[in-house]
Design a protein around this motif. Sequence first.
Motif, PDB file in Angstrom:
ATOM      1  N   ARG A 302       0.857  -1.185   0.000  1.00 24.13           N
ATOM      2  CA  ARG A 302       0.000   0.000   0.000  1.00 24.13           C
ATOM      3  C   ARG A 302       0.893   1.236   0.000  1.00 24.13           C
ATOM      4  NH1 ARG A 302      -2.349   3.124   4.170  1.00 24.13           N
ATOM      5  NH2 ARG A 302      -4.443   3.959   3.687  1.00 24.13           N
ATOM      6  N   PRO A 303       0.754   2.113  -1.008  1.00 21.76           N
ATOM      7  CA  PRO A 303       1.641   3.287  -1.083  1.00 21.76           C
ATOM      8  C   PRO A 303       1.590   4.114   0.196  1.00 21.76           C
ATOM      9  CG  PRO A 303       0.426   3.028  -3.121  1.00 21.76           C
ATOM     10  CD  PRO A 303      -0.162   2.049  -2.153  1.00 21.76           C
ATOM     11  N   PRO A 304       2.747   4.484   0.756  1.00 22.16           N
ATOM     12  CA  PRO A 304       2.783   5.195   2.044  1.00 22.16           C
ATOM     13  C   PRO A 304       2.008   6.510   2.054  1.00 22.16           C
ATOM     14  CG  PRO A 304       4.962   4.361   1.486  1.00 22.16           C
ATOM     15  CD  PRO A 304       4.105   4.139   0.296  1.00 22.16           C
ATOM     16  N   PHE A 305       1.889   7.187   0.909  1.00 18.61           N
ATOM     17  CA  PHE A 305       1.211   8.486   0.929  1.00 18.61           C
ATOM     18  C   PHE A 305      -0.266   8.354   1.304  1.00 18.61           C
ATOM     19  CE2 PHE A 305       0.314   7.203  -3.463  1.00 18.61           C
ATOM     20  CZ  PHE A 305      -1.005   7.622  -3.643  1.00 18.61           C
ATOM     21  N   LEU A 306      -0.823   7.141   1.196  1.00 18.53           N
ATOM     22  CA  LEU A 306      -2.225   6.946   1.574  1.00 18.53           C
ATOM     23  C   LEU A 306      -2.427   7.013   3.085  1.00 18.53           C
ATOM     24  CD1 LEU A 306      -3.301   4.069  -0.859  1.00 18.53           C
ATOM     25  CD2 LEU A 306      -3.980   6.472  -0.959  1.00 18.53           C
ATOM     26  N   ASP A 307      -1.336   6.996   3.854  1.00 16.46           N
ATOM     27  CA  ASP A 307      -1.461   7.099   5.308  1.00 16.46           C
ATOM     28  C   ASP A 307      -1.771   8.519   5.765  1.00 16.46           C
ATOM     29  OD1 ASP A 307      -0.953   4.411   5.639  1.00 16.46           O
ATOM     30  OD2 ASP A 307       1.218   4.706   5.853  1.00 16.46           O
ATOM     31  N   ALA A 308      -1.642   9.495   4.867  1.00 13.16           N
ATOM     32  CA  ALA A 308      -1.929  10.887   5.225  1.00 13.16           C
ATOM     33  C   ALA A 308      -3.397  11.036   5.606  1.00 13.16           C
ATOM     34  CB  ALA A 308      -1.592  11.818   4.066  1.00 13.16           C
ATOM     35  N   GLU A 309      -3.653  11.895   6.583  1.00 14.71           N
ATOM     36  CA  GLU A 309      -5.033  12.107   7.028  1.00 14.71           C
ATOM     37  C   GLU A 309      -5.882  12.729   5.933  1.00 14.71           C
ATOM     38  OE1 GLU A 309      -7.437  14.478  10.592  1.00 14.71           O
ATOM     39  OE2 GLU A 309      -5.283  14.143  10.743  1.00 14.71           O
ATOM     40  N   LYS A 310      -5.292  13.648   5.174  1.00 10.00           N
ATOM     41  CA  LYS A 310      -6.011  14.307   4.091  1.00 10.00           C
ATOM     42  C   LYS A 310      -5.209  14.173   2.804  1.00 10.00           C
ATOM     43  CE  LYS A 310      -8.024  18.736   2.606  1.00 10.00           C
ATOM     44  NZ  LYS A 310      -9.245  18.071   2.123  1.00 10.00           N
ATOM     45  N   GLU A 352      -4.717  -1.142  -8.317  1.00 15.41           N
ATOM     46  CA  GLU A 352      -6.167  -0.976  -8.435  1.00 15.41           C
ATOM     47  C   GLU A 352      -6.884  -0.914  -7.084  1.00 15.41           C
ATOM     48  OE1 GLU A 352      -7.594  -3.894 -11.221  1.00 15.41           O
ATOM     49  OE2 GLU A 352      -6.871  -2.752 -12.953  1.00 15.41           O
ATOM     50  N   PRO A 353      -6.531  -1.760  -6.097  1.00 22.84           N
ATOM     51  CA  PRO A 353      -7.200  -1.625  -4.793  1.00 22.84           C
ATOM     52  C   PRO A 353      -6.956  -0.261  -4.155  1.00 22.84           C
ATOM     53  CG  PRO A 353      -6.029  -3.713  -4.949  1.00 22.84           C
ATOM     54  CD  PRO A 353      -5.586  -2.900  -6.113  1.00 22.84           C
ATOM     55  N   TYR A 354      -5.787   0.315  -4.401  1.00 21.56           N
ATOM     56  CA  TYR A 354      -5.459   1.605  -3.799  1.00 21.56           C
ATOM     57  C   TYR A 354      -6.120   2.761  -4.556  1.00 21.56           C
ATOM     58  CZ  TYR A 354      -2.041  -1.763  -2.218  1.00 21.56           C
ATOM     59  OH  TYR A 354      -1.458  -2.904  -1.732  1.00 21.56           O
ATOM     60  N   LEU A 358      -8.228   5.620  -2.844  1.00 22.32           N
ATOM     61  CA  LEU A 358      -7.857   7.002  -3.161  1.00 22.32           C
ATOM     62  C   LEU A 358      -9.074   7.807  -3.599  1.00 22.32           C
ATOM     63  CD1 LEU A 358      -5.540   9.085  -3.731  1.00 22.32           C
ATOM     64  CD2 LEU A 358      -5.458   8.139  -6.038  1.00 22.32           C
ATOM     65  N   ILE A 359      -9.839   7.273  -4.528  1.00 20.52           N
ATOM     66  CA  ILE A 359     -10.989   8.002  -5.064  1.00 20.52           C
ATOM     67  C   ILE A 359     -12.076   8.164  -4.015  1.00 20.52           C
ATOM     68  CG2 ILE A 359     -12.878   7.791  -6.737  1.00 20.52           C
ATOM     69  CD1 ILE A 359     -10.875   6.754  -8.733  1.00 20.52           C
ATOM     70  N   SER A 360     -12.237   7.167  -3.146  1.00 20.13           N
ATOM     71  CA  SER A 360     -13.271   7.261  -2.113  1.00 20.13           C
ATOM     72  C   SER A 360     -12.953   8.337  -1.075  1.00 20.13           C
ATOM     73  CB  SER A 360     -13.462   5.909  -1.427  1.00 20.13           C
ATOM     74  OG  SER A 360     -12.321   5.580  -0.639  1.00 20.13           O
ATOM     75  N   ARG A 361     -11.664   8.650  -0.902  1.00 26.29           N
ATOM     76  CA  ARG A 361     -11.263   9.598   0.138  1.00 26.29           C
ATOM     77  C   ARG A 361     -11.099  11.025  -0.365  1.00 26.29           C
ATOM     78  NH1 ARG A 361      -6.051   7.412   2.873  1.00 26.29           N
ATOM     79  NH2 ARG A 361      -6.253   9.455   3.870  1.00 26.29           N
ATOM     80  N   MET A 362     -10.937  11.193  -1.663  1.00 26.92           N
ATOM     81  CA  MET A 362     -10.683  12.528  -2.198  1.00 26.92           C
ATOM     82  C   MET A 362     -11.975  13.243  -2.553  1.00 26.92           C
ATOM     83  SD  MET A 362      -7.345  12.243  -4.653  1.00 26.92           S
ATOM     84  CE  MET A 362      -7.214  14.032  -4.699  1.00 26.92           C
ATOM     85  N   ARG A 512     -15.245   1.394  -8.362  1.00 26.38           N
ATOM     86  CA  ARG A 512     -15.564   0.102  -7.743  1.00 26.38           C
ATOM     87  C   ARG A 512     -14.432  -0.905  -7.862  1.00 26.38           C
ATOM     88  NH1 ARG A 512     -20.728  -1.746  -6.580  1.00 26.38           N
ATOM     89  NH2 ARG A 512     -21.616  -0.190  -7.984  1.00 26.38           N
ATOM     90  N   ARG A 513     -13.663  -0.820  -8.980  1.00 30.94           N
ATOM     91  CA  ARG A 513     -12.617  -1.828  -9.220  1.00 30.94           C
ATOM     92  C   ARG A 513     -11.239  -1.229  -9.455  1.00 30.94           C
ATOM     93  NH1 ARG A 513     -17.342  -3.467 -11.593  1.00 30.94           N
ATOM     94  NH2 ARG A 513     -18.155  -5.445 -10.798  1.00 30.94           N
ATOM     95  N   GLY A 514     -11.115   0.072  -9.457  1.00 30.53           N
ATOM     96  CA  GLY A 514      -9.811   0.714  -9.575  1.00 30.53           C
ATOM     97  C   GLY A 514      -9.224   0.681 -10.966  1.00 30.53           C
ATOM     98  N   ARG A 515     -10.045   0.439 -11.982  1.00 31.80           N
ATOM     99  CA  ARG A 515      -9.520   0.342 -13.349  1.00 31.80           C
ATOM    100  C   ARG A 515      -9.382   1.719 -13.972  1.00 31.80           C
ATOM    101  NH1 ARG A 515     -13.205  -4.900 -14.291  1.00 31.80           N
ATOM    102  NH2 ARG A 515     -11.749  -6.367 -13.342  1.00 31.80           N
ATOM    103  N   LEU A 516      -8.325   1.865 -14.757  1.00 30.59           N
ATOM    104  CA  LEU A 516      -8.023   3.137 -15.396  1.00 30.59           C
ATOM    105  C   LEU A 516      -7.660   2.903 -16.859  1.00 30.59           C
ATOM    106  CD1 LEU A 516      -5.767   4.664 -12.581  1.00 30.59           C
ATOM    107  CD2 LEU A 516      -8.064   5.453 -13.184  1.00 30.59           C
TER     108      LEU A 516
END
Length: 682
Positions: A302-310, A352-354, A358-362, A512-516
Motif C-alpha cells: 500500500r503506497p505510504p502516501f495513503l497514510d496521510a489524514e487528508k 487498483e485496490p489503492y 484514493l478516489i473514495s477519500r478525495m 468500484r474496481r480501480g480500473r483506469l
Amino acid sequence: METQHSTMQDSDSQDRGKSNEAMHASGMQHGSMGSAAPGTRRVTIVGAGFSGTLTAIRLLHFADTPLEICLIEREEGYRYGGIAFGRAATNWEHMLNIQAGRVTLRRERPEDFLEWANEEADRSDWPQKWQYHTFGVACVVPRRIFRQYLAERLRGAAADAHADVTLRELTGEVIDVRGQDGGYVVRYADAGPQGGVYDLPSEQVILATGHLSPVQAPFYHRIKDSDRFMPDPYAPGARERFQAVGQDETVLVTGSALSAFDTVISLVHAGHRGQILICSRGGHMHGTYPVDHEHDIWQSRRPPFLDAEKLTPESVVEGIKAEYAHLREEHGVEPGSSLDAVFPERVMKAWEPYVIELISRMDARDVRMLLDRHKSLIVTNRTSTVREIGGAVRNRMREFNGAPKTVSVMAADIQDMRPVEDGTKIRVVFADQPDIVVDRVVNCLGNKTDYERPDHPLWNSLVNSRGYAQPQTRTHRGIEVGPHGQLIAADGEVAPGLFGVGPMRQGDETTRRGRLGAFVFSIGTLRNQCFDTAMEVLRGLRSASDEEQMDIPDGIHHCLIRSSDWIAADLVTGEPQATRLRERLRSYARESAYPNVVNYLQAQDRTERRKYRGILDDDLADFGAALARAFDLTAQQAQRTVALLATLVEKHAVHNLCDITRLAGWDSSYGEQVKHAPKKGE
C-alpha cells in the motif's frame, strides 16, 4: 410482417459471403410488435455492438423459461462489433491489442476463441495471409475475425437455446424508453425501407449503446464542416474518407492514444506515404510489448502516501512519483529493458485496490481534475501495444537508409485551427511554437464521457427528462450503476429493470474496481459485465414476485460465509442450534452447491447445461428436505432457504468466474502453450 435481415453490403469483397449470411439468420418483425406471446417475457437490448451481442449470447445460454430477446442496432456497420470491431472503420490490418489466448468471450472457457478460429471458423472470405494461419495463445487477431467470432457465437447460441427462447434482431434507432405497467416501452424508429416508429413493451431493458460521440475541442470550431477534417475515424464511411487522403498529404492526428495508432494503420492501408504528425499536450505514447511478453498480475505494498489524514492533488501526485521510483528500484528495472516496457502497466494493475481507496477519500472535484489533467499519461501507461500495432507506428518514426521517417510526435498545446488556401489546407496555431499548415486533420481525442449533458438523445432523455439515470458522481465518467449494472435513478434508488453494459460504466469501473485507461472498457472488463448483468436479468425475471430475493443485500455473495450467515439469521435464534445451521449451510454451499453451479455455468451446450441444472435442482431439493428434518423447519421455510442459497451461490460463482485474479485453467490442447511470467524477485 415477418422479414429477415438482408445481407450486409460492404465495399471490401473479402468481408462478404457466407459468414454475413450466417450472421443474419434471426427473424425480424416490423410493425407494432405489441406484447410478447402469452407467457413469454421480453428483454430488449439497445445496441448490438460487442457488449449488446455478448449480453444476448449469455441470455441465450442460460434462459430456461419462455423469453424473447430483442437486439436493436441503429448502424449495420457496427453490428456484432461496435466501433472497435465492426466493419464500418476497420480493415484487415487492424489487430486486437491483446493476444489470441486472452480474447475468449467466455472467461470460464479460455480456449473458446482458439477452438473456434482453428476448428470452426468459415475462412472462405479471409485474406490468403490468414486462411492457412494456425492461431496460438500468443498470436495477434485481426479485428474482423473477432467480429465474425462474435456473430457466429450469437448464431450458435440462438440455435442451441431453449425451445421457448427466441432472438429478434432489429435495425433502428431507439428514441425513448419509458416506464409502463411495471416494465418499460422501448420506442424505436425502424431503419428499414418501410420506416415507421414502433413500440416494444419489455419487462427489462439493457442499454448497450457504446461510446458517446467523439470529443469536439473548441479549436475545431472553424474547421468542423471542412472535408479536410475527420471528426471520427470510426464513423460509418471512415474508410472511404481515409481513401480520399492524397498519398503525399501531411496529416495531423490530434491525440496519441490507441485511436491514433488505428488512424496511422488506416492511412497506411489506404496507400498514404506522406507525413503524419501525432500531437498531444504531453506527447505521451503507448509503448510496445516485447516479443515474448507475458501478461502478469503483481501485488505491491500500500503506497505510504495513503497514510496521510487528508489527500490533496499535490500530495497524491508527489506520492505516486515517489512510490513509482521506489518500485523501480525494488524490481531493478533498467531503462530500455524488457521489464521497463511493461513495468508501468503492471504497477497500475497492482495499484487498483489503492485507486479505489484514493478516489473514495478525495473530493470529487479533485478526482475529476486529476483524471482530466493526467488522462494521456494514465492511458498510455496503463497499456502498451502488440508489435503488430506499435511497430506499424514506431517503425515509421525512425529513419532508415533510403526511407525517411513519416511519423512524428509533437508535445504541443493547440490553440486554434483555420482553413487556408481556399480551404484546401488547415493552419494549426499553437500556444508555444510556430504555426504549421497541414492538408488534413484527424480527431483522435477520444469520446465524450460526461452524461450530465449528453448529445445522445436517448441518454439525454434517460438522465434529464425521465430521471432513470444519473451521471457518475465522483468521476463524471459515465453513469451511476449498481453492482450488477442496474441504473441508479436521479433519486438515488435503483431503476428496476434497467441495466447498462459498456463504456457508460467506466466511472463505476474506476471507483468500484480501480480500473483506469483502456481497461475501463477492455474485452475482459466488458465480458465480465455482460455475463454478470445477463445472469442478474435472468434472476430478476425468475424472482420478480419474490420480495426476499429482490432484497438480498449487495455484496454478500462475495463470501459464502456471509451469505450463509445472512440466510440463517432469522431462521433459528437459539444457540447452539443457530451455529449448527450456519455451519450446515456453509458446508453445503462450499462442498456441493458451488461445484454444481460452476459445472452448470461452464457447460458447453444446452444439453450439458440441462444435465447439470437437473443435478443442481435435485441436490438442492434433497438438501432442503434434510434441513427441514434436522432443524424442524416448515416446508415453506426450507424452500425459501434453498432458493436464497441457490441465488447467492450462483452470484458467488459468477463473481469468481469474472475475477481477473482467478485466471481460468487451461485444460485443452492449448494448455502447453501457456507460460507464467516470473514474479518479482525471481
